[in-house]
Enzyme design. Structure first.
Site, PDB file in Angstrom:
ATOM      1  N   LYS A   1       3.666   0.258 -20.238  1.00  0.00           N
ATOM      2  CA  LYS A   1       5.602   0.326 -19.616  1.00  0.00           C
ATOM      3  C   LYS A   1       5.536  -0.850 -18.615  1.00  0.00           C
ATOM      4  CE  LYS A   1       9.154   1.394 -17.504  1.00  0.00           C
ATOM      5  NZ  LYS A   1       9.966   0.477 -18.140  1.00  0.00           N
ATOM      6  N   PRO A   2       6.157  -1.901 -19.492  1.00  0.00           N
ATOM      7  CA  PRO A   2       5.801  -3.408 -18.303  1.00  0.00           C
ATOM      8  C   PRO A   2       8.022  -3.306 -18.315  1.00  0.00           C
ATOM      9  CG  PRO A   2       5.901  -4.063 -20.135  1.00  0.00           C
ATOM     10  CD  PRO A   2       5.815  -2.960 -20.694  1.00  0.00           C
TER      11      PRO A   2
ATOM     12  N   GLY B   1       5.546   0.718  -7.958  1.00  0.00           N
ATOM     13  CA  GLY B   1       6.898   0.168  -7.881  1.00  0.00           C
ATOM     14  C   GLY B   1       7.497   1.402  -6.949  1.00  0.00           C
TER      15      GLY B   1
ATOM     16  N   GLU C   1       1.376   3.063  -6.032  1.00  0.00           N
ATOM     17  CA  GLU C   1       1.540   2.170  -5.462  1.00  0.00           C
ATOM     18  C   GLU C   1       3.296   1.754  -4.934  1.00  0.00           C
ATOM     19  OE1 GLU C   1       1.836  -2.258  -4.386  1.00  0.00           O
ATOM     20  OE2 GLU C   1      -0.620  -1.468  -4.770  1.00  0.00           O
TER      21      GLU C   1
ATOM     22  N   CYS D   1       4.703  -5.888  -2.801  1.00  0.00           N
ATOM     23  CA  CYS D   1       4.789  -4.754  -1.871  1.00  0.00           C
ATOM     24  C   CYS D   1       4.162  -4.961  -0.677  1.00  0.00           C
ATOM     25  CB  CYS D   1       3.968  -3.551  -2.817  1.00  0.00           C
ATOM     26  SG  CYS D   1       4.827  -3.125  -4.450  1.00  0.00           S
TER      27      CYS D   1
ATOM     28  N   GLU E   1      13.008  -0.808   3.003  1.00  0.00           N
ATOM     29  CA  GLU E   1      12.459  -1.892   2.686  1.00  0.00           C
ATOM     30  C   GLU E   1      13.481  -3.013   2.307  1.00  0.00           C
ATOM     31  OE1 GLU E   1       8.357  -2.484  -0.276  1.00  0.00           O
ATOM     32  OE2 GLU E   1       9.814  -0.636  -0.958  1.00  0.00           O
TER      33      GLU E   1
END
Length: 529
Positions: free
Chosen positions: A193-194, A244, A266, A300, A398
């Site tokens: 699933k992109p 994500g 990740e 990331c 972040e």
């Protein structure tokens, strides 16, 4: 002064979105995609529509897993060496046809072309590595048995089945097919699933893998909103790979835990770079630009916190700011721009909020600090802040954009303490002329990867070594043996010969216990492990 970044001039004859994303290409790439609805993706360069895409319903996801399971049963019977040969052919095709995917990555993410090429490099390296090493990673292994010569033990590696992979928008080639390669060569099928906004890149890569010899059914693509399609992928997969945000990662982990399946995650980071007293400030400044502003900071493992020894802080900041202000912004499908766009209005809002809140609370803008709608709707200048402190959001949250906060420290112990003062632990960077000192400092940082005299590429590009996060930056690793073995189930086959592990040859229980006790002492004396 803020607002000074130049705009790069596009070379003559450069391709446009209409030249690249043709109806014929979209029809070719979406053929066979499980989707009964329709959705749209856009280019950040202008905000305009790129393509109409199939949108998958929960029932479409179910069908995709059915097709993947049928294909996996056949694919798993193909010898590992033949599966690995697909990756090596894919490696060659990717490098030969890289211009096609560079155009798509730029159009879907808004990146500068050089930053898009980082994805090509990363995927090619992973394809080469697992193409050559998969046989060794997956081969049966002999182990010492319970009793030497009497117990023969073999460890086998079996594919898990169908891997559910949920990939983000920021690195649509590397974090989609790049992560699928080890799962596929291990004998799994993958349902990917992109992100909808970057689905064309993932579909192009799938098409190229099929051209390289992958059975079409072994890599299924489903497209749709994350809250709708993502949980369906987790509900049906035999293992989940997710990249994500930490918040969504917790949901994925919870869904996997309910089903007692494995997951690798990740997640986010608030990565730190340390410039020690003996660092070469010119090299450190150039490295900081790469570390902080590649892909407009939407990476990331990019750097968002910079700790600089007070004795070199002025010299470093002067050089860093000058290089940052000189970065050229651009929207064209060619090399020549130094930084591209943020991906969406949402990312622009977060970046703007973090900077404006910090300034209102006393932080100083050294470079950047402004949006650039004259270049594109989501452009924001590469930004350096000083005077950042708690409770400013940019201090601990972040940002995921081209913003870095610079802090002065009195020694490396303070730098290490502050660098570790975060819930995250994904990546870090240390700059020093003394390599041994740099490695010693690196060992004290709580991060899954640490680069000495580089920002992130050295560790990430070293694919024989594992890459991943500590603490709230995730679970599991990609790359190396861990990056492929996580997609397998270990099975131990123990063949007992001649004598059972029980009383025999006339021994009663007491004699058998004494015999085993003597045997255990002897094995320790002989150093048998």
């Amino acid at each position: 002064m803020p607002g000074a970044n130049p705009v790069a001039r596009a070379p003559e004859g450069v391709r446009t979105a209409a030249d690249v994303v043709t109806p014929e290409l979209v029809a070719q790439l979406t053929k066979g995609v499980a989707g009964t609805g329709r959705t749209v993706n856009h280019t950040p360069f202008t905000g305009e529509k790129l393509a109409d895409l199939p949108e998958s319903t929960p029932e479409d996801v179910h069908k995709a897993f059915e097709h993947a399971r049928a294909a996996q049963a056949v694919w798993a019977q193909v010898p590992v060496r033949q599966r690995a040969a697909v990756l090596l052919r894919f490696h060659d095709l990717l490098l030969e046809r890289q211009a096609e995917v560079l155009d798509l990555v730029q159009l879907e993410t808004g990146k500068a072309r050089l930053h898009a090429h980082e994805e090509v490099q990363a995927v090619a390296v992973a394809a080469r590595h697992y193409g050559y090493k998969a046989v060794a990673y997956l081969r049966p292994r002999r182990h010492a048995g319970a009793l030497p010569a009497l117990t023969r033990v073999t460890q086998l590696r079996h594919p898990r089945g169908v891997v559910g992979q949920i990939a983000p928008w920021n690195y649509p080639l590397e974090l989609s097919v790049g992560d699928a390669l080890p799962a596929l060569v291990a004998g799994n099928a993958v349902v990917l699933k992109p992100d909808t906004e970057t689905a064309l890149t993932a579909l192009w890569a799938r098409d190229l893998l099929v051209e390289a010899g992958l059975p079409a059914g072994a890599l299924q693509v489903v497209i749709g909103e994350g809250p709708v399609v993502g949980p369906e992928v987790v509900r049906r997969a035999d293992y989940v790979s997710f990249t994500g945000s930490t918040a969504t990662g917790r949901e994925v982990a919870a869904g996997a835990a309910v089903r007692l399946i494995g997951a690798s995650l990740e997640l986010g980071g608030k990565n730190a770079m340390l410039v020690l007293q003996d660092a070469d400030v010119d090299k450190a400044a150039a490295g900081a630009v790469r570390a902080c502003f590649s892909s407009a900071g939407q990476l990331c493992i990019s750097i968002e916190r910079l700790y600089v020894h007070e004795s070199v802080a002025d010299a470093f900041l002067e050089r860093f700011a000058a290089r940052t202000r000189a970065l050229r912004l651009g929207t064209f499908l060619a090399y020549g721009a130094d930084m591209g766009s943020l991906v969406s209005a949402r990312q622009l809002e977060t970046v703007t909020r973090h900077v404006e809140e910090a300034v209102a609370m006393g932080a100083k803008v050294v470079a950047g600090g402004v949006a650039r709608p004259d270049v594109g709707p989501y452009f924001y200048e590469p930004t350096i802040l000083t005077g950042v402190e708690v409770p400013m959001a940019v201090c601990t949250e972040e940002t995921f954009g081209p913003v870095v906060s610079v802090y002065r420290v009195k020694d490396e112990n303070e730098a290490i303490l502050l660098a570790n003062a975060t819930a995250y632990g994904l990546n870090a960077s240390v700059w020093t002329k003394d390599g041994r000192r740099g490695r010693a400092v690196a060992a004290r940082l709580r991060a899954g990867t640490v680069n000495v005299n580089e920002g992130y590429a050295a560790a990430y590009g070293s694919v024989q070594a594992p890459m991943g996060g500590m603490r709230e930056s995730g679970l599991g690793r990609r790359h190396g043996s861990e990056g492929i073995l996580k997609y397998t189930e270990a099975q131990t086959v123990a063949h007992q010969r001649l004598l059972p592990l029980a009383p025999s040859m006339g021994m009663d229980d007491q004699k058998y216990a004494a015999f085993m006790s003597r045997s255990l002492r002897l094995m320790k004396t002989l150093g048998l492990r």
